[in-house]
Design a protein around this motif. Structure first.
Motif, PDB file in Angstrom:
ATOM      1  N   ASP A  79       0.220  17.898  -1.603  1.00  0.00           N
ATOM      2  CA  ASP A  79       1.025  17.769  -0.384  1.00  0.00           C
ATOM      3  C   ASP A  79       0.241  17.040   0.702  1.00  0.00           C
ATOM      4  O   ASP A  79      -0.963  17.228   0.837  1.00  0.00           O
ATOM      5  N   TYR A  80       0.937  16.239   1.500  1.00  0.00           N
ATOM      6  CA  TYR A  80       0.277  15.561   2.620  1.00  0.00           C
ATOM      7  C   TYR A  80       1.311  15.032   3.595  1.00  0.00           C
ATOM      8  O   TYR A  80       2.503  14.921   3.292  1.00  0.00           O
ATOM      9  N   LEU A  81       0.837  14.693   4.785  1.00  0.00           N
ATOM     10  CA  LEU A  81       1.614  13.998   5.805  1.00  0.00           C
ATOM     11  C   LEU A  81       0.946  12.650   6.046  1.00  0.00           C
ATOM     12  O   LEU A  81      -0.278  12.571   6.071  1.00  0.00           O
ATOM     13  N   GLU A  82       1.729  11.587   6.237  1.00  0.00           N
ATOM     14  CA  GLU A  82       1.118  10.260   6.363  1.00  0.00           C
ATOM     15  C   GLU A  82       1.831   9.383   7.377  1.00  0.00           C
ATOM     16  O   GLU A  82       3.055   9.233   7.354  1.00  0.00           O
ATOM     17  N   VAL A  83       1.039   8.810   8.283  1.00  0.00           N
ATOM     18  CA  VAL A  83       1.481   7.718   9.143  1.00  0.00           C
ATOM     19  C   VAL A  83       0.938   6.444   8.490  1.00  0.00           C
ATOM     20  O   VAL A  83      -0.277   6.251   8.423  1.00  0.00           O
ATOM     21  N   THR A  84       1.807   5.593   7.965  1.00  0.00           N
ATOM     22  CA  THR A  84       1.342   4.457   7.166  1.00  0.00           C
ATOM     23  C   THR A  84       0.771   3.321   7.999  1.00  0.00           C
ATOM     24  O   THR A  84      -0.066   2.557   7.536  1.00  0.00           O
ATOM     25  N   ASN A  85       1.216   3.185   9.234  1.00  0.00           N
ATOM     26  CA  ASN A  85       0.689   2.130  10.093  1.00  0.00           C
ATOM     27  C   ASN A  85       0.310   2.743  11.435  1.00  0.00           C
ATOM     28  O   ASN A  85       1.170   3.007  12.268  1.00  0.00           O
ATOM     29  N   ALA A  86      -0.970   2.981  11.618  1.00  0.00           N
ATOM     30  CA  ALA A  86      -1.437   3.717  12.790  1.00  0.00           C
ATOM     31  C   ALA A  86      -2.070   2.808  13.840  1.00  0.00           C
ATOM     32  O   ALA A  86      -2.893   3.256  14.640  1.00  0.00           O
ATOM     33  N   ALA A  87      -1.703   1.534  13.856  1.00  0.00           N
ATOM     34  CA  ALA A  87      -2.352   0.573  14.745  1.00  0.00           C
ATOM     35  C   ALA A  87      -2.220   0.947  16.217  1.00  0.00           C
ATOM     36  O   ALA A  87      -3.170   0.805  17.000  1.00  0.00           O
ATOM     37  N   ARG A 113     -11.939  19.193   0.104  1.00  0.00           N
ATOM     38  CA  ARG A 113     -10.531  19.351   0.480  1.00  0.00           C
ATOM     39  C   ARG A 113     -10.349  18.792   1.894  1.00  0.00           C
ATOM     40  O   ARG A 113     -10.914  19.318   2.857  1.00  0.00           O
ATOM     41  N   TYR A 114      -9.551  17.739   2.017  1.00  0.00           N
ATOM     42  CA  TYR A 114      -9.466  16.972   3.265  1.00  0.00           C
ATOM     43  C   TYR A 114      -8.500  17.589   4.274  1.00  0.00           C
ATOM     44  O   TYR A 114      -7.349  17.885   3.962  1.00  0.00           O
ATOM     45  N   ILE A 115      -9.004  17.739   5.490  1.00  0.00           N
ATOM     46  CA  ILE A 115      -8.143  18.066   6.623  1.00  0.00           C
ATOM     47  C   ILE A 115      -7.405  16.806   7.057  1.00  0.00           C
ATOM     48  O   ILE A 115      -6.190  16.821   7.263  1.00  0.00           O
ATOM     49  N   CYS A 116      -8.138  15.698   7.188  1.00  0.00           N
ATOM     50  CA  CYS A 116      -7.496  14.430   7.532  1.00  0.00           C
ATOM     51  C   CYS A 116      -8.384  13.258   7.154  1.00  0.00           C
ATOM     52  O   CYS A 116      -9.594  13.409   6.935  1.00  0.00           O
ATOM     53  N   ALA A 117      -7.786  12.094   7.071  1.00  0.00           N
ATOM     54  CA  ALA A 117      -8.505  10.832   6.882  1.00  0.00           C
ATOM     55  C   ALA A 117      -7.723   9.750   7.625  1.00  0.00           C
ATOM     56  O   ALA A 117      -6.493   9.777   7.665  1.00  0.00           O
ATOM     57  N   PHE A 118      -8.444   8.795   8.184  1.00  0.00           N
ATOM     58  CA  PHE A 118      -7.829   7.838   9.106  1.00  0.00           C
ATOM     59  C   PHE A 118      -8.535   6.502   8.932  1.00  0.00           C
ATOM     60  O   PHE A 118      -9.740   6.409   9.128  1.00  0.00           O
ATOM     61  N   ALA A 204      -3.871   3.814   7.190  1.00  0.00           N
ATOM     62  CA  ALA A 204      -3.040   4.995   7.379  1.00  0.00           C
ATOM     63  C   ALA A 204      -3.789   6.131   8.064  1.00  0.00           C
ATOM     64  O   ALA A 204      -5.013   6.141   8.137  1.00  0.00           O
ATOM     65  N   PHE A 205      -3.026   7.080   8.545  1.00  0.00           N
ATOM     66  CA  PHE A 205      -3.529   8.356   9.033  1.00  0.00           C
ATOM     67  C   PHE A 205      -2.918   9.418   8.126  1.00  0.00           C
ATOM     68  O   PHE A 205      -1.693   9.598   8.110  1.00  0.00           O
ATOM     69  N   VAL A 206      -3.754  10.080   7.335  1.00  0.00           N
ATOM     70  CA  VAL A 206      -3.277  11.040   6.345  1.00  0.00           C
ATOM     71  C   VAL A 206      -3.782  12.434   6.713  1.00  0.00           C
ATOM     72  O   VAL A 206      -4.966  12.616   6.981  1.00  0.00           O
ATOM     73  N   ILE A 207      -2.898  13.389   6.707  1.00  0.00           N
ATOM     74  CA  ILE A 207      -3.242  14.782   6.977  1.00  0.00           C
ATOM     75  C   ILE A 207      -3.059  15.571   5.685  1.00  0.00           C
ATOM     76  O   ILE A 207      -1.971  15.566   5.092  1.00  0.00           O
ATOM     77  N   GLY A 208      -4.129  16.217   5.232  1.00  0.00           N
ATOM     78  CA  GLY A 208      -4.053  17.037   4.030  1.00  0.00           C
ATOM     79  C   GLY A 208      -4.574  16.372   2.774  1.00  0.00           C
ATOM     80  O   GLY A 208      -4.618  17.023   1.718  1.00  0.00           O
ATOM     81  N   GLU A 209      -4.998  15.116   2.854  1.00  0.00           N
ATOM     82  CA  GLU A 209      -5.604  14.413   1.716  1.00  0.00           C
ATOM     83  C   GLU A 209      -6.507  13.287   2.217  1.00  0.00           C
ATOM     84  O   GLU A 209      -6.466  12.919   3.395  1.00  0.00           O
TER      85      GLU A 209
END
Length: 245
Positions: A79-87, A113-118, A204-209
């Motif tokens: 499971d994850y949340l993703e903003v694909t274009n975070a410019a 285990r990732y909290i977030c990646a950006f 991207a900005f990914v929450i949970g992966e």
């Protein structure tokens, strides 16, 4: 109002708060995930109204964070949340101060285990911010924008997270570049100097992966916020947030 769900009310209240706080860049809480369905794009409560696509995440009513509503954001493996274009978000930070923070509750151990990646990854070249919890439950954070290993910032907490326990996590860069991790409001690890430019984080900005969609967080999160200011510069364990921002 009889026809208004509690989640809509929580979301509206948080949205009003976000609009009043000029330093918020991105903000999600469980109230934002009204009638969540992974086919529905969520709009965050920050000023850029980022389209945030959920995959598999859900409401969890069993373990809410006290003071933050009757639910939490639940992540199972994959499971994850993703903003694909975070410019737009990155341009609001650049090389300046920032704070990433979230309430987190891990429910199992695992490797990275990732909290977030950006940001972006090209082979071994990272232009990104990443925050994860290692196999022994210690948070690890890295930050780099030149794509050259080693990372400009790489720090490991000396305070471990506790399974099935809510903990506030924050990574803060002050205006002068000093970057610090806080676990439960306590500064931890070795602070590092940073000039990494968020303008280089064009992905991207990914929450949970991780950005590569590996390293799934398993557990809950609540009140995930990115700000273009240093929210804290010293121990704030005696004044942790007690309600949605």
């Amino acid at each position: 109002h009889p026809g208004t769900s509690i989640w809509s009310l929580i979301g509206l209240n948080s949205q009003l708060r976000a609009l009043l706080d000029a330093n918020i860049v991105f903000y999600l809480n469980s109230g934002t995930l009204n009638e969540i369905d992974e086919s529905v794009v969520i709009t965050d409560l920050g000023p850029y109204s980022q389209a945030c696509t959920p995959t598999g995440v859900s409401h969890d009513t069993a373990v809410p964070l006290s003071g933050f509503g009757a639910t939490a954001i639940r992540f199972d493996s994959g499971d994850y949340l993703e903003v694909t274009n975070a410019a737009e978000m990155t341009s609001g930070i650049g090389t300046g101060a920032f704070t990433f923070e979230a309430w987190v509750r891990p429910t199992s151990t695992g490797t990275n285990r990732y909290i977030c990646a950006f940001g972006t990854i090209a082979g071994t070249a990272y232009k990104s911010l990443g925050i994860y919890v290692n196999a022994t439950q210690y948070p690890v954070a890295f930050l780099d924008s030149d794509g050259i290993v080693p990372f400009e910032v790489s720090m490991t907490s000396t305070i471990a997270l506790v399974i099935n326990t809510w903990t506030h996590f924050a990574m803060v860069r002050e205006a002068g570049g000093t970057t610090t991790m806080y676990v439960g409001g306590v500064p931890t690890g070795t602070p590092a100097a940073s000039t990494a430019d968020f303008a280089e984080f064009t992905g991207a900005f990914v929450i949970g992966e991780q950005l590569t969609h590996t390293g799934s967080w398993v557990g809950q999160m609540q009140s995930i916020r990115l700000s273009n200011t240093a929210r804290w510069t010293a121990d704030f364990s005696a004044s942790l947030p007690t309600a949605p921002y």
